[in-house]
Design an enzyme around this catalytic site. Structure first.
Site, PDB file in Angstrom:
ATOM      1  N   LEU A 188      37.997 -26.128  -7.936  1.00 40.98           N
ATOM      2  CA  LEU A 188      37.112 -27.071  -7.248  1.00 40.98           C
ATOM      3  C   LEU A 188      37.136 -26.845  -5.742  1.00 40.98           C
ATOM      4  O   LEU A 188      36.083 -26.792  -5.092  1.00 40.98           O
ATOM      5  CB  LEU A 188      37.510 -28.508  -7.572  1.00 40.98           C
ATOM      6  CG  LEU A 188      37.225 -28.969  -8.995  1.00 40.98           C
ATOM      7  CD1 LEU A 188      37.751 -30.381  -9.214  1.00 40.98           C
ATOM      8  CD2 LEU A 188      35.735 -28.912  -9.293  1.00 40.98           C
ATOM      9  N   TYR A 189      38.320 -26.722  -5.177  1.00 43.37           N
ATOM     10  CA  TYR A 189      38.420 -26.494  -3.735  1.00 43.37           C
ATOM     11  C   TYR A 189      37.803 -25.149  -3.360  1.00 43.37           C
ATOM     12  O   TYR A 189      37.020 -25.049  -2.419  1.00 43.37           O
ATOM     13  CB  TYR A 189      39.884 -26.539  -3.307  1.00 43.37           C
ATOM     14  CG  TYR A 189      40.082 -26.374  -1.813  1.00 43.37           C
ATOM     15  CD1 TYR A 189      39.762 -27.410  -0.942  1.00 43.37           C
ATOM     16  CD2 TYR A 189      40.588 -25.191  -1.288  1.00 43.37           C
ATOM     17  CE1 TYR A 189      39.949 -27.268   0.428  1.00 43.37           C
ATOM     18  CE2 TYR A 189      40.769 -25.037   0.076  1.00 43.37           C
ATOM     19  CZ  TYR A 189      40.445 -26.089   0.931  1.00 43.37           C
ATOM     20  OH  TYR A 189      40.618 -25.935   2.293  1.00 43.37           O
TER      21      TYR A 189
END
Length: 255
Positions: free
Chosen positions: A152-153
């Site tokens: 996600l990051y």
């Protein structure tokens, strides 16, 4: 620029705070943004103590109306925004891709991606009216590479890279430069959370070509360069400030 007006989101800690202090020492007037009123007012007072005008605006970059108000208040106070540093961000909740949830996605992408887009939207509105300006987004080395357990990051920071390049092309006809800084490992609270303990941090230092993580002040210097007239021919660029990590890192050690 003489006494530039600088807007910084995510200014209360880490790289944002270091950049605000660096600009204040340079003589810039500042509008600093974050989500915590007491800490924001304390920072504004600290900046004013360095001899500049400074104002804190509480705003959450995930919400269009709050970003619009942030930019409008900066214009009302100073009449223009010369440099905007879109620094607000979160590492979210690291974990394997098999454990991604809707909430985790929204928590990361709403701040890192949507927040960047909303800031650009309203900064462009102000800068087009005044005839130009400089915008610096914050990406990461993880915006240019992968990392296990951080999909996600990594995805959000890759998105910032693409958004930066597209916005630079849109801004070119209006005198608006848009670039991004891509920090490597930098000693901030986010870095401490991400690595977890001193043993992990020592391991990171051991694989970096210059054998240490960076400091927030070093990233602030990169932001100041991109925001300044010294970078007047630079737009759509992603400036690595990573201690040589992306040059090869552990595959090609310096010694």
């Amino acid at each position: 620029m003489s006494d530039p007006v600088v807007l910084i989101t995510g200014a209360l800690t880490g790289i944002g705070r270091a950049t605000a202090l660096a600009y204040a020492r340079q003589g810039a007037n500042l509008v600093v943004c974050g989500r915590h009123q007491d800490a924001g007012e304390q920072l504004a007072g600290e900046l004013a103590g360095l001899g500049v005008q400074a104002e804190f605006v509480r705003a959450d970059v995930r919400f269009d109306a709050e970003v619009r108000d942030l930019v409008d208040r900066a214009i009302a106070r100073f009449g223009r925004i010369d440099v905007a540093f879109n620094n607000a961000g979160t590492e979210g909740a690291p974990g394997p891709v098999t454990e991604v949830t809707d909430d985790a996605y929204q928590a990361t992408f709403d701040t890192n991606v949507k927040g960047t887009l909303l800031c650009l939207k309203h900064e462009f509105r102000a800068m087009r009216a005044q005839g130009g300006g400089s915008i610096v987004n914050v990406s990461s080395t993880f915006g240019l590479m992968g990392y296990p357990g951080a999909a996600l990051y990594v995805g959000s920071k890759h998105a910032v890279v693409g958004i930066t390049k597209a916005a630079a092309l849109e801004g070119a006809d209006h005198g608006i430069r848009v670039n991004a800084v891509a920090p490597g490992y930098t000693r901030t609270a986010m870095y401490d959370r991400f690595t977890g303990d001193d043993t992990a941090r020592d391991a990171v230092d051991s694989v970096l070509p210059i054998h240490r993580a960076g400091t927030p002040e070093e990233i602030a210097a990169a932001v100041q360069f991109l925001g300044s007239d010294k970078a007047s021919y630079v737009t759509g660029h992603i400036l690595l400030a990573d201690g040589g990590l992306m040059a090869g890192g552990p595959l090609f050690p310096s010694s």
